[in-house]
Design an enzyme around this catalytic site. Structure first.
Site, short mmCIF file in Angstrom:
data_model
loop_
_atom_site.label_atom_id
_atom_site.label_comp_id
_atom_site.label_asym_id
_atom_site.label_seq_id
_atom_site.Cartn_x
_atom_site.Cartn_y
_atom_site.Cartn_z
N ALA A 1 1.28 5.98 2.13
CA ALA A 1 0.87 4.63 2.54
C ALA A 1 -0.57 4.69 3.06
CB ALA A 1 1.81 4.09 3.61
N HIS A 2 -1.39 3.72 2.65
CA HIS A 2 -2.78 3.68 3.07
C HIS A 2 -3.33 2.29 2.81
CE1 HIS A 2 -2.76 4.58 -1.21
NE2 HIS A 2 -3.92 3.98 -1.27
N ALA A 3 -4.53 2.03 3.33
CA ALA A 3 -5.22 0.76 3.11
C ALA A 3 -6.72 0.98 3.32
CB ALA A 3 -4.69 -0.30 4.09
#
Length: 146
Positions: A69-71
């Site tokens: 998960a990342h942004a």
């Protein structure tokens, strides 16, 4: 240049093992929450990680049983960091070929360059099948074998 290792970014306080989640969103929020509690990211970053999956689908499930998960940082990351949450039952993310997910990493970086470095460091670790298997069964931080 100093060789980066996972322990530079992933600490015991940003790790939860053998957890349960009712779905992918709870799993991602749980990982992001670990980094929030450490003061490494703002809540907006956790929300952005969730929004990315809602918008682009379960692309973060990069191999069987593992999600990254990342942004985009957008000012919401205070420190390069990684959180780890494992799920004893596995969580469906909607990725036919790689579900269920047992290992969720939340990756937070202050810049695109740092983002790539974190991915590279993590990729070296999860490229070894025995490391992923150890993550799935670990009950203590020490058992992860970083």
């Amino acid at each position: 240049m100093k060789r980066l290792v996972l322990t530079d970014y992933l600490s015991e306080s940003a790790t939860e093992l053998q957890q349960q989640a009712d779905g992918w969103e709870e799993a991602v929020r749980r990982a992001g929450g670990l980094l929030e509690r450490q003061g490494y990211i703002l809540p907006a970053y956790t929300q952005a990680m969730v929004d990315m999956v809602k918008e682009l689908g379960p692309y973060i499930v990069i191999m069987p049983g593992v999600a990254l998960a990342h942004a985009r940082p957008e000012g919401n990351v205070k420190r390069n960091s990684i959180a780890l949450v494992t799920f004893r039952q596995g969580v469906p993310f909607g990725n036919e070929s790689n579900d269920p997910v047992y290992v969720v990493f939340a990756i937070a970086a202050t810049s695109d360059q740092e983002h790539l470095e974190l991915f590279r460091t993590l990729a070296k670790f999860i490229a070894e099948e025995e490391n992923v298997e150890r993550l799935k069964t670990a009950r203590t931080y020490e058992e992860i074998g970083l």
